[in-house]
Design a protein around this motif. Structure first.
Motif, PDB file in Angstrom:
ATOM      1  N   MET A   7      -9.871  37.535  26.028  1.00  0.00           N
ATOM      2  CA  MET A   7     -10.035  36.408  25.117  1.00  0.00           C
ATOM      3  C   MET A   7      -8.904  36.222  24.443  1.00  0.00           C
ATOM      4  N   THR A   8      -8.247  34.956  24.259  1.00  0.00           N
ATOM      5  CA  THR A   8      -6.974  34.651  23.376  1.00  0.00           C
ATOM      6  C   THR A   8      -7.684  34.498  21.981  1.00  0.00           C
ATOM      7  N   VAL A   9      -6.919  35.263  21.094  1.00  0.00           N
ATOM      8  CA  VAL A   9      -7.055  35.246  19.667  1.00  0.00           C
ATOM      9  C   VAL A   9      -6.700  33.888  19.145  1.00  0.00           C
ATOM     10  N   ARG A  10      -7.583  33.087  18.497  1.00  0.00           N
ATOM     11  CA  ARG A  10      -7.251  31.749  17.940  1.00  0.00           C
ATOM     12  C   ARG A  10      -7.660  31.913  16.326  1.00  0.00           C
ATOM     13  N   VAL A  11      -6.678  31.719  15.421  1.00  0.00           N
ATOM     14  CA  VAL A  11      -7.035  31.571  13.975  1.00  0.00           C
ATOM     15  C   VAL A  11      -6.641  30.648  13.563  1.00  0.00           C
ATOM     16  N   ARG A  12      -7.201  30.212  12.283  1.00  0.00           N
ATOM     17  CA  ARG A  12      -6.953  28.965  11.834  1.00  0.00           C
ATOM     18  C   ARG A  12      -6.731  28.937  10.362  1.00  0.00           C
ATOM     19  N   PHE A  13      -5.835  27.908   9.893  1.00  0.00           N
ATOM     20  CA  PHE A  13      -5.708  27.781   8.312  1.00  0.00           C
ATOM     21  C   PHE A  13      -6.262  26.344   8.140  1.00  0.00           C
ATOM     22  N   ALA A  14      -7.184  26.206   7.047  1.00  0.00           N
ATOM     23  CA  ALA A  14      -7.774  24.914   6.728  1.00  0.00           C
ATOM     24  C   ALA A  14      -7.650  24.684   5.650  1.00  0.00           C
ATOM     25  N   PRO A  15      -6.535  24.059   4.782  1.00  0.00           N
ATOM     26  CA  PRO A  15      -6.535  23.563   3.495  1.00  0.00           C
ATOM     27  C   PRO A  15      -7.070  22.297   3.368  1.00  0.00           C
ATOM     28  N   SER A  16      -7.211  21.925   2.185  1.00  0.00           N
ATOM     29  CA  SER A  16      -7.775  20.425   1.871  1.00  0.00           C
ATOM     30  C   SER A  16      -6.589  19.801   1.286  1.00  0.00           C
ATOM     31  N   PRO A  17      -6.321  18.616   1.383  1.00  0.00           N
ATOM     32  CA  PRO A  17      -5.197  17.901   1.065  1.00  0.00           C
ATOM     33  C   PRO A  17      -5.544  17.113  -0.526  1.00  0.00           C
ATOM     34  N   THR A  18      -5.907  17.992  -1.244  1.00  0.00           N
ATOM     35  CA  THR A  18      -6.397  17.390  -2.512  1.00  0.00           C
ATOM     36  C   THR A  18      -5.349  17.910  -3.815  1.00  0.00           C
ATOM     37  N   GLY A  19      -4.181  18.334  -3.689  1.00  0.00           N
ATOM     38  CA  GLY A  19      -3.184  18.754  -4.620  1.00  0.00           C
ATOM     39  C   GLY A  19      -2.112  19.606  -4.200  1.00  0.00           C
ATOM     40  N   MET A  20      -1.348  20.195  -4.830  1.00  0.00           N
ATOM     41  CA  MET A  20      -0.180  20.886  -4.828  1.00  0.00           C
ATOM     42  C   MET A  20      -0.606  22.241  -3.987  1.00  0.00           C
ATOM     43  N   PHE A  21       0.158  22.831  -3.113  1.00  0.00           N
ATOM     44  CA  PHE A  21      -0.040  23.906  -2.162  1.00  0.00           C
ATOM     45  C   PHE A  21      -0.277  25.044  -2.957  1.00  0.00           C
ATOM     46  N   HIS A  22      -1.347  25.535  -3.035  1.00  0.00           N
ATOM     47  CA  HIS A  22      -1.644  26.882  -3.620  1.00  0.00           C
ATOM     48  C   HIS A  22      -0.829  28.191  -3.022  1.00  0.00           C
ATOM     49  N   VAL A  23      -0.309  28.860  -3.955  1.00  0.00           N
ATOM     50  CA  VAL A  23       0.075  30.300  -3.362  1.00  0.00           C
ATOM     51  C   VAL A  23      -0.793  31.157  -2.759  1.00  0.00           C
ATOM     52  N   GLY A  24      -2.068  31.120  -3.145  1.00  0.00           N
ATOM     53  CA  GLY A  24      -2.870  31.991  -2.414  1.00  0.00           C
ATOM     54  C   GLY A  24      -3.339  31.371  -1.277  1.00  0.00           C
ATOM     55  N   GLY A  25      -3.091  29.932  -1.028  1.00  0.00           N
ATOM     56  CA  GLY A  25      -3.282  29.438   0.436  1.00  0.00           C
ATOM     57  C   GLY A  25      -2.116  29.816   1.086  1.00  0.00           C
ATOM     58  N   ALA A  26      -0.935  29.730   0.510  1.00  0.00           N
ATOM     59  CA  ALA A  26       0.176  30.133   1.499  1.00  0.00           C
ATOM     60  C   ALA A  26       0.078  31.566   1.831  1.00  0.00           C
ATOM     61  N   GLN A  31      -1.346  39.367  18.224  1.00  0.00           N
ATOM     62  CA  GLN A  31      -1.980  39.535  19.000  1.00  0.00           C
ATOM     63  C   GLN A  31      -1.980  38.489  20.390  1.00  0.00           C
ATOM     64  N   GLY A  32      -0.574  37.972  20.352  1.00  0.00           N
ATOM     65  CA  GLY A  32      -0.461  37.104  21.277  1.00  0.00           C
ATOM     66  C   GLY A  32      -1.166  35.714  21.158  1.00  0.00           C
ATOM     67  N   GLY A  33      -1.770  35.630  19.884  1.00  0.00           N
ATOM     68  CA  GLY A  33      -2.895  34.405  20.033  1.00  0.00           C
ATOM     69  C   GLY A  33      -2.064  33.116  19.421  1.00  0.00           C
ATOM     70  N   VAL A  34      -3.001  32.359  18.987  1.00  0.00           N
ATOM     71  CA  VAL A  34      -2.843  30.836  18.632  1.00  0.00           C
ATOM     72  C   VAL A  34      -3.001  30.689  17.134  1.00  0.00           C
ATOM     73  N   PHE A  35      -2.110  30.156  16.457  1.00  0.00           N
ATOM     74  CA  PHE A  35      -2.350  29.482  15.019  1.00  0.00           C
ATOM     75  C   PHE A  35      -2.769  28.323  14.979  1.00  0.00           C
ATOM     76  N   VAL A  36      -3.869  27.642  14.544  1.00  0.00           N
ATOM     77  CA  VAL A  36      -4.198  26.391  14.450  1.00  0.00           C
ATOM     78  C   VAL A  36      -4.409  25.861  12.874  1.00  0.00           C
ATOM     79  N   LEU A  37      -3.646  24.795  12.801  1.00  0.00           N
ATOM     80  CA  LEU A  37      -3.711  23.997  11.351  1.00  0.00           C
ATOM     81  C   LEU A  37      -4.859  23.173  11.381  1.00  0.00           C
TER      82      LEU A  37
END
Length: 469
Positions: A1-20, A33-39
């Motif tokens: 199984m290929t590991v697939r993770v995602r980062f899913a921010p909302s475009p409602t303001g400046m980019f939060h350091v916690g989100g970073a 994990q040799g996986g894929v990062f999904v935005l």
């Protein structure tokens, strides 16, 4: 199984350091994990979304090292609306959801409390779809939902304490909980790494995964980021915009190193480490459970260390936006044609050891590029006391007689001027520094005078003497 993770921010303001931080954690885990990062851009809040906020997210990710083209996406949640509605319909048709037309006031009237959750009034009343009819998920009456979490173990939730929650509004539009689950399913997400503030929603989302016949992802809830009062970082109260730190002159390397230390630490008694070490050593199961304190003073110290570690040529290049007025919020106080690249290169090694953020380069070197220094009036009042005028007269005369205009000659000459008055060098050079640079603190004085040159140095000292008359 290929590991697939995602980062899913909302475009409602400046980019939060916690989100970073979340983005970096997902990014590293995928690489390990040799996986894929999904935005995925969760843009369904049309009233608050702006295209520039989306571009801001992409630019901020670029800055911290998650560059465009190195990840899958960006996808937009709004483009998956058809799948969201189809999933809601499947849940209704399978009996896992039902329609309800109760208002909040209706629920409060029946329960007698505004704090009581939904009481399941319409569970078995057979209400069909229609205007104002929200779709609620039928939560199991018995048993528990166990969330297997790589950081928190196995948090367990009693199903009877989870109300029948809304998955689609009265207008038919799915709510975030359902949309988020369907998007993760559609994109094949295998691991969800996010802040612990989302943990209360996780049993609901896990129930939706199971009801839709798909195995839930692996969960990992990292500690929330807090301020010095141990309050969750807030856009309204705290300095949280990644762009603000970037524009102030924090280095990307320092920022991402520091963000990764919020809740985790590399091996050994060290904090400032090469990024390759962080990529190699980071482990989700080693992340602390307690809240992570975002200490701006510590970040500033980190950044100073990173600045001092730069090769001088790279430091010179990094300072250019602030020196030339490109890409910064505040332009420098001099005109572009007044900037002297050779003069700056000469003092750059001195400045590099004295600043913690790149924007501080301007007040340290502005005296080199202005026709006259910007006088700090408080510094002037504190320094220019009785006898300062005569001391400047003697210093001007001694400097005029110098054959060689270099730092060592300037220092020994001014030492001699002070000795004749019974003054140590510190007291002697203070009026000269204020006269020439406008401030009581700054770069080493004699090296600064050498770069400024004989003519400009003497002219400023004479102008200060006239002001004291």
């Amino acid at each position: 199984m290929t590991v697939r993770v995602r980062f899913a921010p909302s475009p409602t303001g400046m980019f939060h350091v916690g989100g970073a931080r979340s983005a970096l954690q997902n990014w590293i885990y995928a690489k390990q994990q040799g996986g894929v990062f999904v935005l995925r851009i969760e843009d369904t809040d049309a009233a608050r979304n702006k295209p520039e906020w989306t571009e801001g997210i992409l630019s901020a990710l670029d800055w911290i090292g998650i560059s465009r083209g190195s990840y899958e996406g960006p996808y937009f949640q709004s483009e998956n609306a058809g799948e969201h509605r189809a999933a809601a319909a499947r849940l209704y048709e399978s009996g896992r959801a039902y329609y309800c037309d109760c208002t909040r006031e209706d629920v409060q009237a029946r329960t007698g409390s505004q704090y009581q959750g939904y009481d399941g009034y319409h569970r078995d009343r057979g209400l069909g779809p229609g205007p104002g009819h929200a779709l609620r998920f039928r939560t199991p009456d018995e048993g528990t939902t166990v969330v297997v979490d790589l950081i928190r173990g196995e948090p367990t939730f009693e199903n009877k304490l989870i109300e029948d929650f809304v998955i689609a509004r009265g207008d038919g539009s799915p709510v975030f909980l359902l949309a988020n689950v369907v998007d993760d399913m559609t994109m094949g997400i295998t691991h969800v790494i996010r802040a612990e503030e989302h943990l209360p929603n996780t049993p609901k989302q896990q129930l939706l995964w199971e009801a839709l016949g798909v195995k839930p992802p692996v969960w990992a809830h990292v500690p929330v980021v807090v301020n010095e009062k141990r309050q969750k970082l807030s856009k309204r109260r705290d300095k949280v915009a990644l762009e603000a730190y970037r524009d102030e002159g924090y280095l990307a390397g320092a920022m991402r190193n520091y963000l990764m230390l919020l809740g985790w630490a590399p091996s050994g008694d060290r904090e400032i480490v090469p990024w390759s070490v962080i990529e190699d050593e980071f482990r989700l199961d080693e992340v602390n459970l307690s809240s992570a304190f975002f200490d701006e003073k510590k970040l500033r110290a980190f950044n100073g260390e990173y600045i001092r570690a730069l090769p001088v040529a790279e430091f010179v290049d990094a300072c250019q936006p602030w020196l030339t007025g490109t890409g910064t919020i505040a332009p420098p106080p001099w005109q572009p044609e007044e900037f002297d690249a050779d003069a700056f290169a000469a003092v750059a090694p001195l400045a590099q050891t004295r600043i913690a953020v790149l924007s501080e380069i301007v007040p340290n070197v502005d005296f080199l590029f202005l026709a006259s220094p910007l006088i700090d009036e408080a510094a002037w009042t504190k320094t220019m006391k009785d006898g300062s005028g005569e001391l400047l007269d003697d210093a001007v005369a001694a400097f005029e007689a110098l054959e060689s205009w270099d730092a060592e000659s300037l220092k020994s000459t001014l030492e001699a001027v002070g000795a004749e008055r019974g003054l140590k060098l510190g007291k002697t050079q203070a009026p000269v520094r204020v006269a020439v640079t406008g401030r009581t603190v700054g770069l080493p004085l004699f090296e600064s005078l050498e770069v400024l040159g004989r003519e400009r140095t003497l002219a400023r000292m004479r102008a200060a003497r006239l002001r004291l008359v």
